[in-house]
Design a protein around this motif. Structure first.
Motif, short mmCIF file in Angstrom:
data_model
loop_
_atom_site.label_atom_id
_atom_site.label_comp_id
_atom_site.label_asym_id
_atom_site.label_seq_id
_atom_site.Cartn_x
_atom_site.Cartn_y
_atom_site.Cartn_z
N GLY A 1 11.52 1.80 10.06
CA GLY A 1 11.64 0.35 9.98
C GLY A 1 12.07 -0.31 11.27
N ARG A 2 12.35 0.46 12.32
CA ARG A 2 12.80 -0.13 13.59
C ARG A 2 11.65 -0.75 14.37
NH1 ARG A 2 14.74 4.42 16.75
NH2 ARG A 2 15.05 2.82 18.37
N PHE A 3 10.41 -0.36 14.09
CA PHE A 3 9.25 -0.87 14.81
C PHE A 3 8.30 -1.50 13.79
CE2 PHE A 3 5.45 0.38 17.72
CZ PHE A 3 5.34 -0.94 18.13
N ARG A 4 8.32 -2.82 13.73
CA ARG A 4 7.55 -3.57 12.74
C ARG A 4 6.32 -4.19 13.41
NH1 ARG A 4 12.74 -4.13 12.42
NH2 ARG A 4 12.88 -6.17 13.44
N ASN A 5 5.16 -3.92 12.84
CA ASN A 5 3.90 -4.35 13.43
C ASN A 5 3.13 -5.25 12.46
OD1 ASN A 5 3.50 -2.33 15.96
ND2 ASN A 5 4.49 -1.26 14.26
N ARG A 6 2.45 -6.22 13.05
CA ARG A 6 1.62 -7.10 12.24
C ARG A 6 0.34 -7.40 13.01
NH1 ARG A 6 0.90 -12.50 12.36
NH2 ARG A 6 2.69 -12.82 13.76
N LEU B 1 0.82 -1.20 0.00
CA LEU B 1 0.00 0.00 0.00
C LEU B 1 0.86 1.26 0.00
CD1 LEU B 1 -2.75 -1.08 2.56
CD2 LEU B 1 -2.74 -1.34 0.07
N SER B 2 2.06 1.14 0.57
CA SER B 2 3.03 2.22 0.57
C SER B 2 4.39 1.60 0.85
CB SER B 2 2.69 3.27 1.64
OG SER B 2 2.84 2.73 2.94
N ASP B 3 5.40 2.42 1.05
CA ASP B 3 6.73 1.87 1.31
C ASP B 3 6.80 1.10 2.62
OD1 ASP B 3 7.64 2.95 -1.04
OD2 ASP B 3 8.53 4.74 -0.11
N ASN B 4 5.95 1.41 3.57
CA ASN B 4 6.04 0.76 4.87
C ASN B 4 4.74 0.11 5.35
OD1 ASN B 4 4.68 3.10 5.30
ND2 ASN B 4 5.93 3.81 7.03
N VAL B 5 3.75 0.01 4.50
CA VAL B 5 2.48 -0.62 4.85
C VAL B 5 2.09 -1.61 3.75
CG1 VAL B 5 0.04 -0.28 5.39
CG2 VAL B 5 1.72 1.40 6.13
N SER B 6 1.70 -2.82 4.15
CA SER B 6 1.33 -3.83 3.15
C SER B 6 0.25 -4.74 3.70
CB SER B 6 2.55 -4.66 2.75
OG SER B 6 3.02 -5.42 3.86
N ASN C 1 0.59 -5.29 7.67
CA ASN C 1 1.94 -5.06 8.17
C ASN C 1 2.27 -3.57 8.08
OD1 ASN C 1 2.37 -7.93 8.35
ND2 ASN C 1 2.67 -7.92 6.14
N ALA C 2 2.85 -3.04 9.14
CA ALA C 2 3.22 -1.62 9.15
C ALA C 2 4.56 -1.45 9.84
CB ALA C 2 2.16 -0.78 9.86
N PHE D 1 10.44 -4.58 17.93
CA PHE D 1 11.03 -3.25 18.10
C PHE D 1 12.54 -3.38 18.28
CE2 PHE D 1 12.18 0.31 21.06
CZ PHE D 1 12.15 1.30 20.09
N ASP D 2 13.29 -2.76 17.37
CA ASP D 2 14.75 -2.73 17.48
C ASP D 2 15.12 -1.53 18.35
OD1 ASP D 2 14.88 -4.90 15.75
OD2 ASP D 2 15.01 -3.63 13.97
N ALA D 3 15.31 -1.79 19.64
CA ALA D 3 15.61 -0.71 20.58
C ALA D 3 16.99 -0.11 20.31
CB ALA D 3 15.53 -1.22 22.01
#
Length: 641
Positions: A291-296, A238-243, A285-286, A333-335
């Protein structure tokens, strides 16, 4: 004691090795700890294998294609610590045990979606009709994994991944024919069209089969199997960081089976077992914070329908329906560069109904609400540590909180790796065990504690690898079928009589053992893996060995491919003696199986292949009275681009 000498020789060859394997040649005998091999199942996020503290085995696409396996059991049987049993030939009921655990104490996933059947006796998965088809990768994590995967992950997790969408047009096709009038066709197409990437495939197999009732005991009627299946994946950017992420898998099989005759003896019967499996997933997916915080967030659905029909009378002797609905959120989350948090929340709703010889169990359901978190840290170069916790709240046995921890250390960038892990596991009583006509609503969850420690060492610039792992597991509240007695409350309920017995928490069990393995690439194109396992699994209440778990198993997988395109290979499996019953009064003899295969690449994309299964025509049983396939020949053609 039939194959003690073979197993002794195998143990001598492999008193070096294993923890898991997936070397640069994608051979399951090696972990490839010094490479960039990535696994997903162990930590529920992509992790370099050298940084994983759990015992993991990977079977990649190259090996799956090379081994020419038609069913998944054929692949799993050579993994360290894994044993199987089956009620006849391909398609018949089959269970897989990891490190001596019950077969229903394994979480089985297809593309990350849970396959376990809520309507089966223990809530496990029947591997019998599951074809390799378009499965392109298998990851097996051994040891209790309930912190990340919840109920049933006491023995471990099996995750099978179908072919992924590709950037360019991709085509895979395979057709083969062989003994017992067996024909199989597999096809898959993948590609990307603008923001949409997709992969779709299908599988069909038909065979006359063998008699499920062992022919050496009087079986005369061949029991055939027919299956058709489909798989699909669609990713929409849907965008560079949402699918959006969609996945589906479907299998429809019919297996001819044998059973009990009117005099209650076992023999040939004119009966079929029909089964339909459907799993689906839809998710969003967002990726945030660069990109450090990946959500599904997603919804997964599993529906398995089964029925047995007596063809002489057209009477449905058994009918079962199981559904699983799973609502889930996961965040990664990549802290920092050396600290990562994996966390999530899930709601699992299961439902089943069954009918057996006219006795109907009305629809019953259960739910589990869960939260989990795992921290992955790399405090210093070469050291990876994880710690996890999970809390489950159920409507069946209250709540539970469990923990896990693992670590991997390499002082030399993966050439040597020391691993260790600890995990707590649990398995909720199945709906059948609680609510069927044999059920007991007072059951509590089975629980386990397991740990393992292992060492892997690479030699010769990664062309040789050896390793060894020791594992230990203690289980409590194991559920078993018992005769009714006054101390079991359900047996005293006049409204719900249990004249034939019921289920109860009766056993404490333990298992420990060793897994050894070696992987070699002595020359380019020649790959060899050896695995040897010792599993001591006991019922601590009686002191007896757990049924159908061989103490010793060994396997060899070897393939050589020339630059001219000619390939030759072999798979050897040696299984020691086991007991068929819980009383340890009836023994299943060990056995030796060898398969040979050849292939020839006509062009870069087109290849001919053939194989001989059970070359020595070994007669053996994994379950008393049920036969196994004799020598067979197959040949075919495959195309890939």
């Amino acid at each position: 004691m039939k194959y003690t000498a073979y197993l002794a020789a195998a143990s001598t060859l492999t008193l070096l090795p294993s923890v898991a394997f997936a070397q640069s040649t994608d051979r399951q005998g090696a972990e490839n700890t010094g490479s960039d091999e990535i696994v997903v199942t162990a930590n529920r996020t992509a992790t370099p294998l050298a940084e994983v503290g759990s015992s993991v085995t990977v079977i990649a696409e190259d090996e799956i294609v090379t081994r020419q396996a038609s069913d998944v059991i054929d692949l799993l049987r050579t993994i360290p610590g894994v044993t199987f049993n089956r009620n006849g030939g391909i398609g018949t009921l089959a269970g897989v045990s990891i490190r001596g655990a019950q077969s229903d104490q394994t979480v089985v996933l297809i593309d990350g979606i849970k396959l376990n059947d809520p309507s089966s006796i223990g809530g496990g998965f029947d591997f019998g009709p599951l074809l390799t088809g378009n499965i392109a990768r298998v990851e097996v994590v051994r040891g209790s994994q309930s912190v990340l995967y919840g109920s049933q992950a006491i023995g471990g997790v099996v995750n099978m991944l179908t072919r992924e969408p590709t950037e360019e047009l991709g085509v895979f096709a395979r057709a083969e024919y062989g003994s017992r009038d067996t024909a199989e066709f597999v096809g898959n197409v993948s590609g990307k069209f603008g923001p949409v990437a997709a992969s779709f495939g299908g599988t069909y197999l038909t065979t006359d089969g063998i008699s499920a009732f062992n022919e050496t005991r009087g079986g005369t009627e061949a029991d055939g199997f027919e299956s058709i299946g489909f798989n699909g994946k669609v990713d929409v950017a849907l965008s560079d960081n949402v699918s959006l992420d969609f996945r589906a898998f479907y299998a429809d099989g019919e297996t001819e089976i044998d059973g009990f005759l009117p005099d209650f003896s076992f023999g040939d019967t004119n009966e079929v077992s029909n089964r339909k499996d459907f799993v689906g997933y839809a998710g969003l997916n967002a990726a945030l914070l660069d990109g450090r915080f990946r959500n599904r967030i997603g919804f997964a659905y599993t529906d398995i329908e089964r029925e047995n029909i007596n063809l002489d009378t057209d009477f449905v002797t058994f009918e079962g329906s199981g559904e699983n609905r799973r609502f889930e959120y996961q965040g990664v989350f990549d802290a920092s560069d050396n600290a990562q948090l994996v966390f999530g929340a899930e709601r699992e709703e299961s439902e089943f109904t069954s009918t057996s010889f006219g006795s109907v169990t009305p629809t019953q359901d259960a739910r589990i609400n869960s939260v989990y978190a795992q921290v992955n840290v790399t405090p210093v170069d070469g050291l990876s540590l994880t710690g996890g916790v999970r809390h489950d709240d159920t409507d069946t046995f209250g709540s539970a909180t469990i923990f896990s921890a693992s670590g991997a250390f390499s002082p030399n960038e993966g050439s040597s790796v020391v691993r260790a892990s600890y995990g707590e596991g649990f398995k909720a009583p199945s709906l059948f065990q609680r609510f069927s006509s044999f059920g007991n609503p007072d059951l509590v969850a089975e629980e386990s504690e397991s740990w393992d420690v292992g060492l892997t060492q690479n030699f010769l610039d990664g062309r040789a690898q050896v390793g060894v792992t020791y594992f230990n597991r203690d289980g409590t509240n194991e559920i078993g079928f018992v005769g009714c007695s006054a101390d079991i409350p359900i047996c005293s309920d006049p409204n719900n009589p249990r004249p034939f017995g019921t289920y109860n928490n009766i056993d404490s069990v333990s298992a420990d053992g060793w897994e050894f393995g070696v992987a070699l690439q002595p020359i380019e194109g020649f790959d060899v893996s050896l695995n040897y396992s010792i599993i001591d699994a006991f019922d601590d209440t009686t002191g007896n060995r757990l049924a159908r778990r061989a103490e010793e198993t060994a396997s060899l997988v070897a393939d050589y491919r020339t630059k001219s395109g000619f390939g030759i290979g072999a798979t050897v499996l040696i299984v020691g003696d086991s007991f068929d019953d819980v009383a340890n009064t009836r023994q299943n003899d060990g056995y030796f199986l060898a398969d040979l295969r050849v292939s020839y690449g006509i062009t870069e994309n087109l290849e001919l292949f053939g194989r001989i299964e059970n070359v020595t025509d070994e007669e053996y049983e994994t379950i008393f009275q049920f036969g196994q396939p004799d020598r067979a020949f197959f040949g075919g053609v495959r195309y890939a681009m």
